[in-house]
Scaffold this motif. Structure first.
Motif, short mmCIF file in Angstrom:
data_model
loop_
_atom_site.label_atom_id
_atom_site.label_comp_id
_atom_site.label_asym_id
_atom_site.label_seq_id
_atom_site.Cartn_x
_atom_site.Cartn_y
_atom_site.Cartn_z
N GLU A 11 -10.66 -6.25 -2.32
CA GLU A 11 -9.85 -6.28 -3.54
C GLU A 11 -8.37 -6.20 -3.17
O GLU A 11 -7.97 -5.41 -2.33
N SER A 40 -4.02 -3.36 -1.29
CA SER A 40 -5.22 -4.01 -0.75
C SER A 40 -6.18 -2.97 -0.21
O SER A 40 -5.78 -1.97 0.40
N VAL A 41 -7.45 -3.19 -0.49
CA VAL A 41 -8.57 -2.47 0.11
C VAL A 41 -9.59 -3.54 0.44
O VAL A 41 -9.49 -4.68 -0.04
N ASN A 54 0.82 -1.21 0.00
CA ASN A 54 0.00 0.00 0.00
C ASN A 54 0.86 1.27 0.00
O ASN A 54 0.76 2.11 0.89
N ASN A 77 -9.62 -0.68 -7.43
CA ASN A 77 -10.67 -0.04 -6.63
C ASN A 77 -11.39 1.02 -7.46
O ASN A 77 -11.71 2.10 -6.98
N ASP A 78 -11.63 0.68 -8.75
CA ASP A 78 -12.32 1.56 -9.71
C ASP A 78 -11.59 2.87 -9.96
O ASP A 78 -12.18 3.86 -10.37
N GLN A 79 -10.26 2.87 -9.75
CA GLN A 79 -9.48 4.08 -9.94
C GLN A 79 -8.32 3.78 -10.88
O GLN A 79 -7.58 2.81 -10.70
#
Length: 404
Positions: A117, A113-114, A66, A93-95
């Protein structure tokens, strides 16, 4: 703990350290080894003597987890990246997210990691290879750099003694031998081209907590296409069909598959569209085993994307006419993102091939010894390996902002 020096000579000397085999050091390095004279007490689908100890401390190539990302592209912490630099680009993460290759020269493994995901992004400088993985099946919090290599390729470790060579399909040693990592499609392109498509991209910052000089390539002339020198032993002689460090992108199929030399893709595009080198495109259809695939080249991106050559329930083959890619079955026009922008299939999308990856030719051939090589349809191309790219300039129709 010692950290790697920014000095190129020190870095190369440490990479060229003692070449002991994993069998020799297994017992004292990994808890999963038995330590008796018969060797380890766990399964290995590859013989231990295939691995080579890189002779460096694991702390010398610290994996990142991260890492800090910059959301403002004018922030000082992203000033180390030029528009001509290559980045591993993807969506997390849709970014939109860009990871500069120059950062991975020093870290080789990045873990993101989030909740819900995870991604592990890897680059092996000695084999020029990219691998992006979903590590979820391993239940491993984070991957690191083991300090060992397999045919010069990065070998990751997960803290349990399991080894995951980047170019192998699964763990090859340790308590998780045979656990397969799921590959994730990615793009390798110039940062300037990625910005044209995704002005809202985030990019990994140079604020990593380490003092590496990320603007300095630490391996001297190692990546020169004609350079046949390697740091460590390989299991087979270098395949002489192409230059050793020539860049290829390919799709594996068993021990074979298809490799697309990037220099030949560029040459085919430039020969077809003389005077348009800054915006030339190409489409190369081929078979990876029994599967039709296509490589879309874009000179401004300085790279190629590989797709499964199938849309609307039918296989497709491609050609270039008037500087635009079209399929021969319907005459539809396709952009670099694999979307049909005109014709009967307008709006259809090709699926990015998740198994495709970039590498130096010698490494691709070592792991895919029965590979085919795509042959450019024209003669008189520039010499293989002589990639010359103009800087990104204006927005071209092939690289457009819009839905993924």
């Amino acid at each position: 703990m010692r950290t790697a020096r920014n000095d190129t000579g020190i870095r190369l000397a440490r990479r060229a350290g003692p070449t002991r085999t994993l069998w020799t050091l297994c017992a004292v390095t990994f808890p999963a080894c038995s330590g008796d004279a018969t060797g380890p007490d766990f399964a290995c689908s590859l013989p231990l003597e295939s691995f080579t100890d890189g002779g460096i401390d694991r702390s010398s190539i610290p994996a990142l987890s991260n890492p800090e990302v910059a959301r403002r592209l004018i922030a000082p912490e992203v000033g180390y990246v030029n528009r001509s630099d290559q980045v591993i680009a993807l969506h997390f993460n849709d970014q939109p997210l860009a990871i500069p290759l120059k950062l991975l020269w020093y870290h080789e493994v990045l873990n993101f990691s989030v909740p819900g995901e995870r991604l592990t992004i890897t680059y092996s400088p000695l084999t020029g290879s990219v691998g992006v993985f979903d590590p979820s099946p391993t239940e491993t919090p984070n991957f690191g750099v083991s300090g060992y290599v397999l045919d010069n390729n990065l070998v990751m470790e997960d803290g349990t003694g399991a080894f995951y060579p980047q170019l192998a399909p699964s763990a090859t040693c340790g308590p998780r031998d045979g656990t397969r990592l799921t590959r994730v499609p990615y793009e390798l392109m110039s940062y300037g081209a990625w910005l044209l498509i995704h002005l809202d991209t985030w990019i990994v910052s140079r604020n990593t907590g380490h003092d590496f000089l990320y603007t300095l390539y630490p391996y001297g002339n190692y990546r020169t296409p004609s350079n046949a020198s390697l740091f460590y032993p390989t299991g087979a002689p270098i395949d002489r069909r192409r230059l050793p460090k020539e860049r290829v992108v390919g799709v594996p199929a068993g021990s074979g598959g298809i490799a697309f030399p990037l220099a030949d893709l560029q040459a085919a595009a430039v020969n077809d569209q003389p005077g348009s080198a800054a915006t030339s495109v190409w489409a190369a259809s081929a078979m990876a085993g029994d599967e039709p695939v296509v490589a879309f080249w874009n000179t401004q991106a300085r790279s190629a994307r590989i797709f499964r050559a199938r849309a609307a329930g039918r296989p497709l083959t491609f050609e270039v006419a008037g500087g635009r890619r079209r399929d021969t079955e319907t005459g539809s026009i396709w952009n670099f993102n694999g979307r049909a922008v005109a014709g009967p299939l307008e709006g259809e999308r090709l699926e990015p091939h998740r198994e495709a990856y970039h590498a130096f030719w010698f490494a691709w051939a070592a792991f895919q010894p029965e590979t085919d090589i795509w042959i450019a349809p024209r003669t008189g191309n520039p010499a293989a390996g002589s990639l010359v790219f103009p800087p990104p300039t204006t927005l071209e129709p092939d690289l457009v902002r819009g839905p993924r």
